[in-house]
Design a protein around this motif. Structure first.
Motif, PDB file in Angstrom:
ATOM      1  N   PHE A  95     -14.012   4.140   9.493  1.00  0.00           N
ATOM      2  CA  PHE A  95     -12.768   3.381   9.395  1.00  0.00           C
ATOM      3  C   PHE A  95     -12.094   3.297  10.755  1.00  0.00           C
ATOM      4  O   PHE A  95     -11.503   2.278  11.105  1.00  0.00           O
ATOM      5  N   PHE A 121      -7.091  -7.298   6.607  1.00  0.00           N
ATOM      6  CA  PHE A 121      -5.890  -6.647   6.086  1.00  0.00           C
ATOM      7  C   PHE A 121      -4.938  -6.304   7.219  1.00  0.00           C
ATOM      8  O   PHE A 121      -3.728  -6.429   7.077  1.00  0.00           O
ATOM      9  N   MET A 122      -5.509  -5.875   8.358  1.00  0.00           N
ATOM     10  CA  MET A 122      -4.637  -5.502   9.474  1.00  0.00           C
ATOM     11  C   MET A 122      -4.023  -6.722  10.137  1.00  0.00           C
ATOM     12  O   MET A 122      -3.108  -6.597  10.929  1.00  0.00           O
ATOM     13  N   ASN A 133     -13.382 -12.993  -0.033  1.00  0.00           N
ATOM     14  CA  ASN A 133     -13.184 -12.547  -1.415  1.00  0.00           C
ATOM     15  C   ASN A 133     -13.718 -13.569  -2.407  1.00  0.00           C
ATOM     16  O   ASN A 133     -13.333 -13.581  -3.556  1.00  0.00           O
ATOM     17  N   ALA A 188      -9.469  -3.670  15.373  1.00  0.00           N
ATOM     18  CA  ALA A 188      -8.320  -4.489  14.994  1.00  0.00           C
ATOM     19  C   ALA A 188      -7.142  -4.251  15.924  1.00  0.00           C
ATOM     20  O   ALA A 188      -6.216  -5.050  15.952  1.00  0.00           O
ATOM     21  N   THR A 189      -7.158  -3.138  16.669  1.00  0.00           N
ATOM     22  CA  THR A 189      -5.972  -2.766  17.434  1.00  0.00           C
ATOM     23  C   THR A 189      -6.069  -3.095  18.912  1.00  0.00           C
ATOM     24  O   THR A 189      -5.153  -3.683  19.479  1.00  0.00           O
ATOM     25  N   VAL A 233     -11.186  -5.002   6.350  1.00  0.00           N
ATOM     26  CA  VAL A 233     -10.187  -4.127   6.971  1.00  0.00           C
ATOM     27  C   VAL A 233      -9.464  -4.877   8.088  1.00  0.00           C
ATOM     28  O   VAL A 233      -8.233  -4.843   8.175  1.00  0.00           O
ATOM     29  N   TRP A 253     -10.681   0.191  12.757  1.00  0.00           N
ATOM     30  CA  TRP A 253      -9.277   0.273  13.131  1.00  0.00           C
ATOM     31  C   TRP A 253      -9.120  -0.018  14.629  1.00  0.00           C
ATOM     32  O   TRP A 253      -8.254  -0.795  15.040  1.00  0.00           O
ATOM     33  N   PHE A 254      -9.992   0.568  15.447  1.00  0.00           N
ATOM     34  CA  PHE A 254      -9.963   0.312  16.894  1.00  0.00           C
ATOM     35  C   PHE A 254     -10.133  -1.168  17.163  1.00  0.00           C
ATOM     36  O   PHE A 254      -9.449  -1.748  17.980  1.00  0.00           O
ATOM     37  N   SER A 291      -2.814  -9.220   8.231  1.00  0.00           N
ATOM     38  CA  SER A 291      -2.086  -9.846   7.112  1.00  0.00           C
ATOM     39  C   SER A 291      -2.908 -10.910   6.406  1.00  0.00           C
ATOM     40  O   SER A 291      -2.355 -11.812   5.797  1.00  0.00           O
ATOM     41  N   ARG A 292      -4.228 -10.827   6.500  1.00  0.00           N
ATOM     42  CA  ARG A 292      -5.081 -11.755   5.769  1.00  0.00           C
ATOM     43  C   ARG A 292      -5.761 -11.004   4.631  1.00  0.00           C
ATOM     44  O   ARG A 292      -5.594  -9.801   4.486  1.00  0.00           O
ATOM     45  N   ILE A 293      -6.573 -11.726   3.849  1.00  0.00           N
ATOM     46  CA  ILE A 293      -7.279 -11.068   2.754  1.00  0.00           C
ATOM     47  C   ILE A 293      -8.708 -10.756   3.143  1.00  0.00           C
ATOM     48  O   ILE A 293      -9.257  -9.725   2.790  1.00  0.00           O
TER      49      ILE A 293
END
Lengths: 340, 163
Positions: free
Chosen positions: A291, A47-48, A55, A298-299, A44, A295-296, A50-52
């Motif tokens: 989530f 993704f936030m 994987n 990453a922000t 997550v 999310w926190f 812009s990476r993958i």
């Protein structure tokens, strides 16, 4: 299950054995979800940014947490020469044990609970408070200035936010008239409008932010603060001992999320009256809440230490007290039904 | 006073935090820019400075005249050259070593070379497994030059008008 086992075993054995099986049925899924929470965190946050994210190991990197766990298992456990050996090894155990013990009173579905005790909420609060000892002892036993600074920070932080968190739970108690977690969920029967997150909305937000602070997660991760004090309280730990701290942190994250779901989002209750209740609702809501944790992270940038203290003592505690008084006052008026 | 009240109310709505979170959520669904290295690669410039090579003229004669300008200019002192006079009275190297563990890939050797002998190729995927594997001798460098001569010549030609 006890009746079934009693046919084959001595009755006392049967009860113990039945409980052991139930404990395994809780602990193993918790461990697996901890492992995959670390995986989803990396995905997550990737993704936030812009990476993958990971994987490569297995399909979509799904075996990555297992590879990480194996790596940590095979790593050498380094023992600092001037540390207190006994406390040094006690600390990770002290942080993982309460994180798992608190799961005993969590109701997963109607009557689907290991220990249906009346003071469940108090028990959970007590267990999450004990977890701070693991951090303090780890910081002290390491005999390292960074570890000690980290543990002092996190001790002060956890103690401060414990109070705000306790006050938000008082609001829930007033609404539900019970300390039993199962009964708190049952009191929220009847669809999404009956959940306590609406009448207790400020308390819900404060509970959630305090929960982030309690688990030492970003933006309240001053206990680790890798850019300031290397890795905080677990700077001297390696291998499996480090993995235990990691496990405890993520198990605590899942625990506080499940508590948020039970107390404010109706536990296993379905949000729509035409759909059946069940454990899958609980799991979906917990995933949703978790989530937010990712999310926190990453922000938000890390809080400064004095800002954390200010937020806890000067903002959250007064606000929760005001809302508790407000709820108490409303319960004496004609609108009381909205607060039950 | 009015400002204070406004700011307090604004922070209580978590307005700025929510804006930050909406930004990260937008990025959550945005296109990912990761290049999955062994399968995908970034485009390379013709001026790429990778593994070194020594070139030969089309007739097979080695270009290097042992002027030792590269040895002198090398800031990391990674190049060692010894020379002798050949039977046809031309000066040639007997030893031309580049220690790739010292080299900083600045490209000065290539810039200084009057005969375009020492060049840096686009090759960057090489490794050594033992100590000394990355000490490239004259033979090894000539071998690299032989292997990638086509690409080297093409890149030099393309860049020649800017030099």
């Amino acid at each position: 299950m006890e009746e079934f086992l009693k046919q084959y075993l001595d009755p006392t054995f049967a009860i113990t054995f039945a409980y052991l099986i139930k404990i395994f049925c809780i602990v193993i899924p918790v461990m697996i979800s901890v492992a995959y929470l670390t995986y989803f965190e990396r995905r997550v946050i990737g993704f936030m940014q812009s990476r993958i994210g990971p994987n490569r190991v297995g399909f979509f990197g799904l075996l990555q947490p297992i590879a990480d766990a194996l790596k940590l298992l095979f790593k050498e456990i380094i023992l600092p020469e001037k540390s207190n050996n006994f406390l040094f090894f006690l600390a990770p155990l002290l942080s993982i044990a309460p994180a798992l013990a608190a799961w005993a009173v969590i109701p997963f579905d109607f009557e689907m609970v290991l220990a249906d005790i009346n003071a469940g909420l108090l028990y959970v609060l007590a267990m999450t408070s004990i977890a701070v000892y693991g951090v303090i002892i780890a910081g002290w036993a390491s005999n390292s200035k960074y570890a000690f600074l980290g543990s002092l920070r996190s001790a002060a932080q956890i103690v401060s936010y414990e109070i705000a968190m306790g006050f938000t739970l008082v609001g829930v108690l007033m609404c539900a008239n019970s300390l039993n977690l199962g009964e708190i969920v049952m009191a929220q029967q009847g669809g999404i409008s009956q959940w306590y997150c609406w009448p207790l909305f400020p308390l819900f937000i404060i509970y959630f932010i305090s929960a982030v602070a309690e688990t030492n997660r970003a933006p309240f991760d001053v206990a680790e603060g890798e850019s300031e004090i290397v890795a905080g309280f677990h700077v001297e730990y390696s291998g499996m001992a480090f993995a235990l701290f990691f496990l405890a942190e993520y198990a605590n994250m899942i625990l506080v999320s499940i508590l948020a779901v039970i107390m404010f989002l109706g536990g296993w209750m379905s949000p729509f009256s035409f759909m059946p209740d069940g454990i899958f609702w609980l799991l979906a809501k917990v995933a949703f809440v978790l989530f937010f944790f990712l999310w926190f992270r990453a922000t938000f940038p890390r809080y400064r230490y004095d800002q954390i203290m200010r937020l806890g003592w000067k903002v959250f505690i007064p606000l929760t007290l005001i809302w508790i008084v407000f709820v108490g006052a409303m319960m004496q008026t004609d609108y009381a039904e909205y607060f039950h | 006073m009015k400002n204070f009240l406004f700011n307090t109310l604004k922070s209580l709505t978590l307005h700025e935090l929510l804006r930050g979170m909406s930004l990260t959520l937008r990025y959550f669904f945005s296109k990912k820019i990761t290049i999955q290295y062994p399968e995908q690669k970034t485009p390379q410039s013709p001026r790429f400075r990778g593994l070194h090579a020594l070139r030969r003229y089309p007739n097979g004669e080695e270009r290097c005249i042992a002027c030792k300008l590269c040895e002198a200019v090398c800031p990391a002192m990674a190049i060692t050259i010894e020379s002798e006079q050949r039977e046809d009275n031309t000066r040639r190297t007997t030893r031309y070593d580049i220690d790739l563990t010292k080299c900083i890939f600045c490209g000065f050797c290539e810039e200084s070379c009057p005969v375009d002998s020492i060049v840096e190729t686009r090759q960057f995927e090489y490794h050594g497994e033992e100590r000394g594997d990355l000490l490239y001798t004259k033979e090894m460098l000539l071998e690299v030059g032989k292997k990638y001569e086509k690409q080297i010549a093409k890149d030099r030609k393309q860049e020649s008008k800017f030099r």
